[in-house]
Every structure is written in structure tokens, then in C-alpha cells.
Design a protein around this motif. Structure first.
Motif, short mmCIF file in Angstrom:
data_model
loop_
_atom_site.label_atom_id
_atom_site.label_comp_id
_atom_site.label_asym_id
_atom_site.label_seq_id
_atom_site.Cartn_x
_atom_site.Cartn_y
_atom_site.Cartn_z
N UNK A 125 0.83 -1.21 0.00
CA UNK A 125 0.00 0.00 0.00
C UNK A 125 0.87 1.26 0.00
N UNK A 126 1.95 1.23 0.79
CA UNK A 126 2.85 2.38 0.85
C UNK A 126 3.54 2.61 -0.50
N UNK A 127 3.90 1.51 -1.18
CA UNK A 127 4.55 1.64 -2.49
C UNK A 127 3.60 2.26 -3.50
N UNK A 128 2.34 1.85 -3.48
CA UNK A 128 1.36 2.41 -4.42
C UNK A 128 1.10 3.88 -4.11
N UNK A 129 1.03 4.21 -2.83
CA UNK A 129 0.85 5.62 -2.46
C UNK A 129 2.06 6.45 -2.91
N UNK A 130 3.26 5.90 -2.72
CA UNK A 130 4.46 6.60 -3.16
C UNK A 130 4.47 6.84 -4.65
N UNK A 131 3.99 5.87 -5.41
CA UNK A 131 3.91 6.03 -6.87
C UNK A 131 2.96 7.16 -7.24
N UNK A 132 1.82 7.23 -6.57
CA UNK A 132 0.85 8.30 -6.86
C UNK A 132 1.42 9.67 -6.52
N UNK A 133 2.09 9.77 -5.37
CA UNK A 133 2.65 11.06 -4.96
C UNK A 133 3.78 11.48 -5.90
N UNK A 134 4.65 10.53 -6.26
CA UNK A 134 5.74 10.85 -7.19
C UNK A 134 5.20 11.28 -8.56
N UNK A 135 4.13 10.65 -8.98
CA UNK A 135 3.53 11.03 -10.25
C UNK A 135 3.05 12.47 -10.20
N UNK A 136 2.44 12.85 -9.08
CA UNK A 136 1.97 14.23 -8.95
C UNK A 136 3.14 15.20 -8.99
N UNK A 137 4.22 14.88 -8.27
CA UNK A 137 5.40 15.76 -8.27
C UNK A 137 5.96 15.93 -9.68
N UNK A 138 6.00 14.84 -10.43
CA UNK A 138 6.50 14.92 -11.80
C UNK A 138 5.61 15.80 -12.66
N UNK A 139 4.29 15.67 -12.50
CA UNK A 139 3.38 16.46 -13.33
C UNK A 139 3.49 17.95 -13.03
N UNK A 140 3.74 18.29 -11.76
CA UNK A 140 3.94 19.69 -11.41
C UNK A 140 5.15 20.25 -12.15
N UNK A 141 6.24 19.46 -12.19
CA UNK A 141 7.45 19.90 -12.89
C UNK A 141 7.22 20.01 -14.39
N UNK A 142 6.50 19.05 -14.97
CA UNK A 142 6.24 19.10 -16.41
C UNK A 142 5.40 20.32 -16.78
N UNK A 143 4.43 20.64 -15.95
CA UNK A 143 3.61 21.83 -16.23
C UNK A 143 4.47 23.09 -16.18
N UNK A 144 5.36 23.16 -15.17
CA UNK A 144 6.22 24.34 -15.04
C UNK A 144 7.15 24.49 -16.24
N UNK A 145 7.51 23.37 -16.88
CA UNK A 145 8.39 23.40 -18.05
C UNK A 145 7.62 23.65 -19.34
N UNK A 146 6.30 23.71 -19.26
CA UNK A 146 5.50 23.92 -20.45
C UNK A 146 5.39 22.68 -21.32
N UNK A 147 5.62 21.52 -20.73
CA UNK A 147 5.55 20.26 -21.48
C UNK A 147 4.22 19.58 -21.21
N UNK A 189 -1.55 16.72 -14.84
CA UNK A 189 -1.56 17.17 -13.45
C UNK A 189 -2.92 16.97 -12.79
N UNK A 190 -3.97 17.37 -13.46
CA UNK A 190 -5.30 17.25 -12.85
C UNK A 190 -5.66 15.79 -12.62
N UNK A 191 -5.29 14.94 -13.56
CA UNK A 191 -5.56 13.51 -13.38
C UNK A 191 -4.80 12.96 -12.18
N UNK A 192 -3.55 13.37 -12.03
CA UNK A 192 -2.75 12.91 -10.89
C UNK A 192 -3.33 13.42 -9.58
N UNK A 193 -3.82 14.66 -9.57
CA UNK A 193 -4.42 15.19 -8.35
C UNK A 193 -5.71 14.44 -8.01
N UNK A 194 -6.49 14.13 -9.04
CA UNK A 194 -7.74 13.39 -8.82
C UNK A 194 -7.47 12.01 -8.25
N UNK A 195 -6.43 11.33 -8.74
CA UNK A 195 -6.08 10.01 -8.23
C UNK A 195 -5.75 10.08 -6.74
#
Length: 328
Positions: free
Chosen positions: A86-108, A112-118
Motif C-alpha cells: 500500500x505504501x509503495x502504491x501511495x508513493x507512486x501516486x505522490x511521485x507522479x503528482x510531483x512529476x506532473x507539477x514539474x512538467x507543467x512548469x516546463x510547459x511540457x 496534473x489534474x488527473x494525478x491530483x484526482x487520483x
């Protein structure tokens, strides 16, 4: 979190290949560090099992019923594995959100919204809220999220969470999803994260295209700040790897890499243990043995003909057992 295309699950742990068309060649950074897994987890596994057993609503009804009790105990014994998964799956979801924040900031392109919804659907929306606060407070300027790196000299590869600048300083960042303690604070990080960060800093190449297998010289290893960021539901805390201890943690990582190699070599070297049968029985010294075909006479046995039981010693020595010298 984007799964690295060049990462492969193998019998020897996670390994990386140079391109999607090639087989895996080197262990991942986390696989190397896993060679130092603590042997003190037995107590935690026992606690998790006992806690799950005590909280199981079926416990009272199962008393006196051996079959039901076995089922309850079996479920409780897997509590630690369920918690870990369960902790590994939660970590994957949180890491995905962090990545999407960075991608948005880079204009790529990002999701992000899907990751936040998850996260929200799992009751974990606070992780996203606290991370957003930290990102704005530290004024993070992303350069390369989820970047795969390679070190040919030692032989390892890995995928770094983020390369960014903060306050004008180059940073290599590793995000760790952490639970909250009784005081409402994010739980402390494991010091092994320093090995993970320094191994990333010591990379020699970074991936350009996984399909063509093209790489370029590593551009971000020149005195970066190494940050381990604990992402919790109540707060996010950033910790800098102490520059004065990086050398020792790098040496430890190198030793663990050699341990991984030695473990693989030992696994294919052959049977680690061979059976040893007892030595053949021999007649006691001084007991006469009749010689075949003799006319009532007594011939000395082969043992008697050997000085100080050397025949028996020779037979024992043949199977690889140590032989004590006479009078020892």
C-alpha cells in the motif's frame, strides 16, 4: 510517475539496459542500496502481524475453531506485506503528482489534474496540497524531471526524481513519501537516501532517447546541492545531504555494488554445500583379522600394517576432513 523504459525487473533486482532493444546490463541505484537492507525488520514484521491479529473482528469467533483460527493467523501474517505494498502504491501516486507539477512548469505535456484526482480519490489530496505549498515557497525552477542516468565505470544506472534550481543553486532532488507521526509531523527520512543522491551526482551520462539508445555526458554533477524532500500530508521538509559525509557514503555505495556483483557470481558458481558421508569403518588397532585363504594363521590387517592408523587417516583425508596428527 513515468516508469523508466529502460528499467527491467530481474531475478537480481531492478536492472537497466542501454536501449529498449538491448538486454539489461547494470543494477539500478536502488537495487545496489538494497544490499544493505537492515536485518532488524523482523521485529516490525512481528508487530504488524500481532497488531493485525488483535484488531481482526473474526478473532473472538475463531477461538476454539482451528480452521477459522488458521485463516485469521494467515491473514495477520501478511499484514506487513500489505502495508508495504500500500505504501509503495501511495508513493507512486505522490511521485507522479510531483512529476506532473514539474512538467507543467516546463510547459511540457502533463496530466496534473488527473494525478491530483487520483490522490483525492484515495483520500491523499493533502499530499498534493502540501507539495504545492512547498514548491511555491522554495521557488523551484525545474530543469529535468525523471531523468535516467548511467555510470559505466562502476556499473549502475537509475532515474532521478528531479534536477532543478532553487535560489539560483543547482539541485538534485529525491522525493520521499512519508507518513505523519503522533505529533502531526512528517516522519524522518532514512539516511540511506544520501547514497541514492550521491550515486546520482556521480553519473557519467544521461539518457537522450531510449529507443535509439543515445546518451549524452552528464551535465549536472558539478557540485550540486543534494536534496532529500520528505513529502507528507501535514508538511513537506527538505533536507540537504551533508557535504562532509558524501565521500564516505559514496564509498559505501561502491562496496554495495561489489557485494551485488559477488552475490551474483556466488549464485552461479555451483552448489554451495556438498554432503559429506561418514568415513569407512576400520578395524580397531590390535584386533587380529583372519587372512582369506590362510590355514588358521593370523595375518596382520592392512590397518595394523599401517603406522599409527595411517590408513584410516588417509581415508578420512580423502573426503576433505582435517586429520589430527598423532599425539596432538
Amino acid at each position: 510517475m513515468t516508469e523508466p523504459l529502460l528499467a527491467h525487473a530481474t531475478e537480481r533486482g531492478r536492472m537497466y539496459s542501454r536501449s529498449v532493444a538491448e538486454p539489461p546490463q547494470v543494477p539500478s541505484i536502488t537495487t545496489v542500496i538494497a544490499q544493505a537492507q537492515s536485518s532488524s525488520l523482523g521485529g516490525w514484521f512481528g508487530y504488524m502481524a500481532a497488531s493485525a491479529l488483535a484488531q481482526d473482528p473474526r478473532l473472538a469467533a475463531s477461538l476454539g475453531n482451528a480452521g477459522e483460527m488458521r485463516a485469521v493467523i494467515q491473514d495477520a501474517s501478511k499484514a506487513a506485506e500489505r502495508y508495504r505494498d500500500d505504501a509503495a502504491q501511495r508513493g507512486t501516486r505522490v511521485h507522479s503528482y510531483c512529476e506532473q507539477v514539474a512538467l507543467r512548469a516546463l510547459g511540457r505535456p502533463h496530466r496534473l489534474e488527473e494525478a491530483r484526482t487520483e490522490l483525492t480519490q484515495q483520500g491523499e489530496g493533502a499530499f498534493a496540497a502540501r507539495f504545492d505549498e512547498w514548491w511555491d515557497l522554495y521557488q523551484v525552477k525545474p530543469i529535468a524531471p525523471e531523468i535516467t542516468v548511467w555510470n559505466s565505470e562502476l556499473g549502475y544506472a537509475g532515474t532521478l526524481d528531479l534536477v532543478a534550481t532553487i535560489g539560483g543553486r543547482l539541485c538534485i532532488i529525491d522525493f520521499k513519501t512519508r507518513a505523519t507521526d503522533r505529533d502531526g509531523m512528517v516522519k524522518p527520512l532514512d539516511g540511506k537516501v544520501v547514497m541514492q543522491l550521491v550515486a546520482g551526482m556521480k553519473a557519467q551520462e544521461s539518457l537522450v532517447d531510449p529507443h535509439t539508445g543515445s546518451w549524452e555526458p552528464w551535465k549536472y554533477g558539478n557540485d550540486p546541492i543534494l536534496l532529500a524532500v520528505a513529502v507528507g500530508q501535514t508538511e513537506v521538509r527538505a533536507h540537504r545531504a551533508n557535504p562532509e559525509v558524501l565521500r564516505e557514503h559514496w564509498f559505501k555505495f561502491c562496496a554495495l555494488r561489489r557485494a551485488w556483483e559477488a552475490g551474483g557470481n556466488a549464485a552461479v558458481a555451483g552448489r554451495p554445500l556438498l554432503p559429506v558421508p561418514p568415513p569407512p569403518r576400520t578395524a580397531a588397532v590390535g584386533v587380529p583379522t583372519a587372512s582369506a585363504g590362510s590355514s588358521g594363521g593370523v595375518a596382520p590387517s592392512s590397518d595394523q600394517a599401517s603406522p599409527s592408523g595411517s590408513v584410516a587417516a588417509g581415508r578420512v583425508g580423502e573426503i576433505g576432513l582435517p586429520v589430527s596428527s598423532a599425539g596432538s
